[in-house]
Motif scaffolding. Structure first.
Motif, mmCIF file in Angstrom:
data_model
loop_
_atom_site.group_PDB
_atom_site.id
_atom_site.type_symbol
_atom_site.label_atom_id
_atom_site.label_comp_id
_atom_site.label_asym_id
_atom_site.label_seq_id
_atom_site.Cartn_x
_atom_site.Cartn_y
_atom_site.Cartn_z
ATOM 1 N N ILE A 16 0.945 -1.340 0.020
ATOM 2 C CA ILE A 16 0.054 0.051 -0.080
ATOM 3 C C ILE A 16 0.934 1.262 0.236
ATOM 4 O O ILE A 16 0.513 2.217 -0.512
ATOM 5 N N GLN A 17 1.863 1.231 0.833
ATOM 6 C CA GLN A 17 2.797 2.207 0.792
ATOM 7 C C GLN A 17 3.514 2.614 -0.608
ATOM 8 O O GLN A 17 3.708 3.938 -0.747
ATOM 9 N N LYS A 18 3.321 1.982 -1.475
ATOM 10 C CA LYS A 18 3.996 2.174 -2.807
ATOM 11 C C LYS A 18 3.028 2.500 -3.894
ATOM 12 O O LYS A 18 3.263 2.490 -5.112
ATOM 13 N N MET A 26 -7.755 6.099 0.336
ATOM 14 C CA MET A 26 -8.936 5.152 0.218
ATOM 15 C C MET A 26 -8.565 3.719 0.726
ATOM 16 O O MET A 26 -9.411 2.825 1.111
ATOM 17 N N VAL A 27 -7.475 3.230 0.092
ATOM 18 C CA VAL A 27 -7.305 1.850 0.194
ATOM 19 C C VAL A 27 -6.954 1.569 1.750
ATOM 20 O O VAL A 27 -7.589 0.578 2.061
ATOM 21 N N GLU A 28 -6.309 2.336 2.421
ATOM 22 C CA GLU A 28 -6.130 2.018 4.018
ATOM 23 C C GLU A 28 -7.564 2.059 4.815
ATOM 24 O O GLU A 28 -7.953 1.182 5.358
ATOM 25 N N LYS A 29 -8.482 2.959 4.230
ATOM 26 C CA LYS A 29 -9.875 3.031 4.726
ATOM 27 C C LYS A 29 -10.516 1.966 4.674
ATOM 28 O O LYS A 29 -10.876 0.994 5.471
ATOM 29 N N LEU A 30 -10.613 1.370 3.323
ATOM 30 C CA LEU A 30 -11.189 -0.009 2.916
ATOM 31 C C LEU A 30 -10.584 -1.089 3.617
ATOM 32 O O LEU A 30 -11.370 -1.812 4.051
ATOM 33 N N ARG A 31 -9.267 -1.073 3.726
ATOM 34 C CA ARG A 31 -8.601 -2.381 4.541
ATOM 35 C C ARG A 31 -8.975 -2.162 6.036
ATOM 36 O O ARG A 31 -9.289 -3.401 6.492
ATOM 37 N N PRO A 50 -3.315 -6.450 -2.590
ATOM 38 C CA PRO A 50 -3.938 -6.806 -1.194
ATOM 39 C C PRO A 50 -5.331 -7.439 -1.369
ATOM 40 O O PRO A 50 -6.117 -7.108 -2.298
ATOM 41 N N SER A 51 -5.609 -8.676 -0.691
ATOM 42 C CA SER A 51 -6.489 -9.372 -0.741
ATOM 43 C C SER A 51 -7.139 -9.992 0.620
ATOM 44 O O SER A 51 -6.229 -9.829 1.582
ATOM 45 N N PHE A 52 -8.365 -10.244 0.698
ATOM 46 C CA PHE A 52 -9.011 -10.518 2.190
ATOM 47 C C PHE A 52 -9.509 -11.733 2.010
ATOM 48 O O PHE A 52 -10.156 -12.256 0.965
ATOM 49 N N TYR A 53 -9.480 -12.573 3.058
ATOM 50 C CA TYR A 53 -10.047 -14.049 3.150
ATOM 51 C C TYR A 53 -10.556 -14.500 4.358
ATOM 52 O O TYR A 53 -10.027 -13.708 5.455
ATOM 53 N N ASP A 112 -13.546 8.107 -4.375
ATOM 54 C CA ASP A 112 -12.714 8.985 -3.295
ATOM 55 C C ASP A 112 -13.158 8.491 -1.878
ATOM 56 O O ASP A 112 -14.044 7.673 -1.491
ATOM 57 N N ILE A 113 -12.532 9.223 -1.070
ATOM 58 C CA ILE A 113 -12.704 8.875 0.288
ATOM 59 C C ILE A 113 -14.234 8.844 0.921
ATOM 60 O O ILE A 113 -14.605 8.125 1.629
ATOM 61 N N SER A 114 -14.857 10.012 0.435
ATOM 62 C CA SER A 114 -16.150 10.323 0.839
ATOM 63 C C SER A 114 -17.275 9.147 0.262
ATOM 64 O O SER A 114 -18.037 8.792 0.698
ATOM 65 N N ASP A 115 -16.709 8.477 -0.819
ATOM 66 C CA ASP A 115 -17.660 7.645 -1.439
ATOM 67 C C ASP A 115 -17.385 6.218 -0.794
ATOM 68 O O ASP A 115 -18.181 5.446 -0.480
ATOM 69 N N VAL A 116 -15.893 6.047 -0.293
ATOM 70 C CA VAL A 116 -15.735 4.886 0.735
ATOM 71 C C VAL A 116 -16.668 5.103 2.052
ATOM 72 O O VAL A 116 -17.561 4.114 2.566
#
Length: 136
Positions: A16-18, A26-31, A50-53, A112-116
């Protein structure tokens, strides 16, 4: 420490940092939303994102069926998409999931972040419904 030796959580953080700075928040918030939805959700890098299981107990199944996979990021500049490989099995009454793919996947788009933030409840509802369908 070589990337392959890092624990999955750290591999996700480094990935994510890259990313393009425009989508990192957005990615961090969703994570965090996904991981906070259920204590039996874990993360890893799979399919180069990144994936979630689900890492709880499950009935035996063919690993090629991807029954453990909840969602994987598909990341592009100024757009974040979550792909639910078996999202079609969820009765999504929220309207979050889009697409009607023959392989059973469904998509959730975030601009965007507000959409998240506007879709937190729907996202967690879809994930909880997905988990409720697991054969344990």
């Amino acid at each position: 420490m070589p990337k392959s030796i890092l624990p999955p959580h750290q591999q996700v953080t480094e990935h994510i940092q890259k990313l393009d700075p425009a989508i990192i928040d957005m990615v961090e918030k969703l994570r965090h939303i996904i991981l906070d939805t259920d204590g039996q959700i874990a993360e890893q890098i799979k399919w180069n994102n990144p994936s979630f299981y689900y890492n709880g107990e499950m009935a035996a199944f063919d690993p090629k069926e991807y029954k453990r996979d909840i969602a994987v990021f598909n990341l592009h500049k100024n757009r974040v998409m979550l792909v639910f490989p078996s999202g079609a099995k969820v009765n999504d009454t929220t309207g979050l999931l889009e697409g009607d793919y023959k392989d059973g996947r469904r998509l959730a788009m975030f601009t965007d972040i507000s959409d998240v933030e506007a879709k937190i409840v729907a996202l967690q509802m879809v994930i909880r419904k997905w988990i409720s369908l697991i054969k344990k």
